[in-house]
Design an enzyme around this catalytic site. Structure first.
Site, PDB file in Angstrom:
ATOM      1  N   HIS A  82       0.838  -1.201   0.000  1.00  0.00           N
ATOM      2  CA  HIS A  82       0.000   0.000   0.000  1.00  0.00           C
ATOM      3  C   HIS A  82       0.871   1.249   0.000  1.00  0.00           C
ATOM      4  CE1 HIS A  82      -3.537   2.441   0.780  1.00  0.00           C
ATOM      5  NE2 HIS A  82      -2.769   3.156   1.576  1.00  0.00           N
ATOM      6  N   ASP A 161     -14.552   4.478   7.527  1.00  0.00           N
ATOM      7  CA  ASP A 161     -13.519   5.283   6.855  1.00  0.00           C
ATOM      8  C   ASP A 161     -14.105   6.100   5.707  1.00  0.00           C
ATOM      9  OD1 ASP A 161     -10.784   6.144   6.327  1.00  0.00           O
ATOM     10  OD2 ASP A 161     -11.115   5.083   4.442  1.00  0.00           O
ATOM     11  N   ARG A 168     -13.408  14.510   6.559  1.00  0.00           N
ATOM     12  CA  ARG A 168     -12.075  15.123   6.728  1.00  0.00           C
ATOM     13  C   ARG A 168     -11.695  15.936   5.497  1.00  0.00           C
ATOM     14  NH1 ARG A 168      -8.758  10.166   7.176  1.00  0.00           N
ATOM     15  NH2 ARG A 168      -6.990  11.583   7.228  1.00  0.00           N
ATOM     16  N   SER A 183      -7.294   5.413   9.093  1.00  0.00           N
ATOM     17  CA  SER A 183      -7.960   5.316   7.793  1.00  0.00           C
ATOM     18  C   SER A 183      -7.294   4.223   6.940  1.00  0.00           C
ATOM     19  CB  SER A 183      -7.874   6.682   7.099  1.00  0.00           C
ATOM     20  OG  SER A 183      -8.168   6.585   5.741  1.00  0.00           O
ATOM     21  N   LYS A 187      -8.691  -0.008   6.800  1.00  0.00           N
ATOM     22  CA  LYS A 187      -9.077  -0.671   5.547  1.00  0.00           C
ATOM     23  C   LYS A 187      -8.208  -1.910   5.293  1.00  0.00           C
ATOM     24  CE  LYS A 187      -8.572   3.088   3.131  1.00  0.00           C
ATOM     25  NZ  LYS A 187      -8.729   4.525   3.095  1.00  0.00           N
TER      26      LYS A 187
HETATM   27  N1  URA Z   1      -5.048   7.503   2.260  1.00  0.00           N
HETATM   28  C1  URA Z   1      -6.103   7.016   2.985  1.00  0.00           C
HETATM   29  O1  URA Z   1      -6.681   5.978   2.664  1.00  0.00           O
HETATM   30  N2  URA Z   1      -6.481   7.717   4.060  1.00  0.00           N
HETATM   31  C2  URA Z   1      -5.872   8.845   4.471  1.00  0.00           C
HETATM   32  O2  URA Z   1      -6.256   9.403   5.474  1.00  0.00           O
HETATM   33  C3  URA Z   1      -4.788   9.345   3.708  1.00  0.00           C
HETATM   34  C4  URA Z   1      -4.388   8.641   2.600  1.00  0.00           C
END
Ligand code: URA
Length: 433
Positions: A82, A161, A168, A183, A187
């Protein structure tokens, strides 16, 4: 419990208990807590922070807010990679087929473009027919057969999220360490992988602008992943310049394919080889040097490219476009941006490059926007290169000619040209285990 008390406690710098955090997430997802109270809490967290225990509780609450995937029917070790988001960052398209071709399973859920950063799912959708929304059983079947499948995050995964991110995004609370950690890891942990390698970007094109902040982000994500029983590693990598030369969806797929053929840009190739080697080492395929040799061979003998083409075909895409990337249609209009003065490209504001690409149509300004897959930027000069006045520094592509002026102005403003060649910075700045 009362939301008012939780907001007040955080506003005054207190540490929230796991029970308070879980109560908030549960109530917010069920629609019992209104956006204005959730926004107030996000802002309090932005200013007062959260300790590691609170951040762990928030991450686990986000993870548990929806469906948890079960990949036990996938045979073999499952890995995920990721990136925290960058400009021209097409590494997932290169790294994941490499490691899948070397015997680890990649069952990957990816995101769409976010703000100035691109997203793997948007890029894959530049390939005609490619389906990013597979039923879970089909997804697992492809991973078992081909070794890799990449889909979008399904709506039932970590719904907290989705709600929090949208909030946000419009309340200036994205760049908060505990909120980013929860966040991303919320996930990632809702999927069922054994190993996770994180590419934590740092610099002008990333959400975290300094190596110190990025390192802290990496350390917390690695620690929380380990607490959830995952094998974790993070690389802190440079995002003070775009990766490779291509920014924009189909331009990036073509560059990723060139990299899988061993003909990609040096920086992109170097980072992809490093990420793939770390994934394989974490998956116990050998020591780092052995893994690196395997990675380079998978590029050289085209087994990684072959795996990518097989995945594209299995997900309904036309693999001929991968084997012959010249098939990707070019944008209707192109425009060359030229240097206004001579000298070295001393630095670029990478975020502005991402915004320029958005302005050309390569991303979304609103959720409803339709992406122009052929739009984007192909850089002609990067940090450290010398240009004469009038030399091309970038070629812009778009379906709409009127988009060039704003994108060109953004790009020129973001490109600093000076007398002295800047020091070459390493691409991988640190590794967090
Ligand atoms: N990527 C995400 O999935 N969440 C964030 O808060 C910032 C980058």
């Amino acid at each position: 419990m009362r939301m008012y008390d939780i907001i007040q406690k955080k506003r005054d710098g207190g540490a929230l208990s796991a029970a308070e955090i879980e109560w908030f997430i549960d109530g917010y997802v069920k629609g019992k807590i209104p956006d204005y109270q959730a926004a107030a809490l996000c802002m309090a967290i932005y200013f007062k922070g959260m300790n590691l225990e609170e951040t762990t509780a928030l991450t686990f609450a986000v993870r548990d807010s929806g469906e948890r995937l079960d990949f036990s029917e996938i045979h073999g070790l499952r890995v995920d990679k990721h990136s925290t988001g960058g400009v021209g960052d097409k590494t997932s398209l290169v790294v994941t087929p490499i490691v899948a071709s070397l015997g680890v399973k990649v069952a990957k859920m990816s995101g769409r473009g976010l703000g100035h950063t691109g997203g793997t799912i948007d890029k894959l959708e530049a390939i005609p027919g490619f389906c990013t929304d597979l039923p879970v059983d089909k997804f697992k079947e492809i991973v078992n057969e081909v070794g890799i499948a990449i889909v979008g995050q399904n709506a039932s995964l970590a719904p907290a999220d989705k709600l929090l991110y949208a909030l946000r995004d419009v309340t200036a609370t994205v760049d908060s360490l505990p909120l980013i950690v929860s966040s991303i890891m919320g996930k990632k942990l809702a999927a069922d992988d054994d190993c996770i390698v994180l590419d934590v970007k740092t610099g002008s094109g990333s959400f975290m602008k300094t190596p110190q902040k990025s390192k802290e982000l990496a350390e917390w994500m690695v620690e929380i992943g380990k607490r959830a029983g995952k094998r974790m590693r993070a690389l802190i990598t440079d995002m003070d310049r775009p990766l490779g030369y291509a920014i924009g969806n189909s331009l990036e797929v073509v560059e990723a394919v060139e990299t899988l053929k061993g003909q990609g840009p040096e920086d992109l190739t170097e980072l992809c080889v490093a990420l793939a080697s770390h994934i394989l080492e974490l998956a116990e395929k050998g020591n780092y040097a052995e893994c690196e040799r395997m990675v380079r061979k998978a590029i050289e003998d085209r087994t990684a490219l072959d795996t990518f083409a097989k995945m594209v075909e299995a997900q309904g895409g036309d693999k001929e476009w991968i084997l012959h990337p010249e098939l990707f249609p070019k944008a209707k209009f192109k425009h060359t941006v030229r240097a206004k003065t001579k000298g070295y490209v001393v630095s670029v504001d990478t975020e502005s490059y991402g915004v320029a690409s958005l302005l050309l149509g390569a991303g979304r300004n609103t959720k409803e926007d339709v992406i122009d897959m052929a739009a984007g930027i192909y850089l002609q000069a990067k940090t450290g290169d010398f240009v004469n006045e009038g030399d091309p520094i970038a070629i812009l592509y778009s379906e709409k000619e009127e988009r060039f002026a704003a994108a060109e102005a953004k790009l020129l403003e973001a490109t600093k040209i000076g007398e002295n060649k800047p020091k070459e910075e390493p691409l991988v700045l640190d590794i967090v285990e």
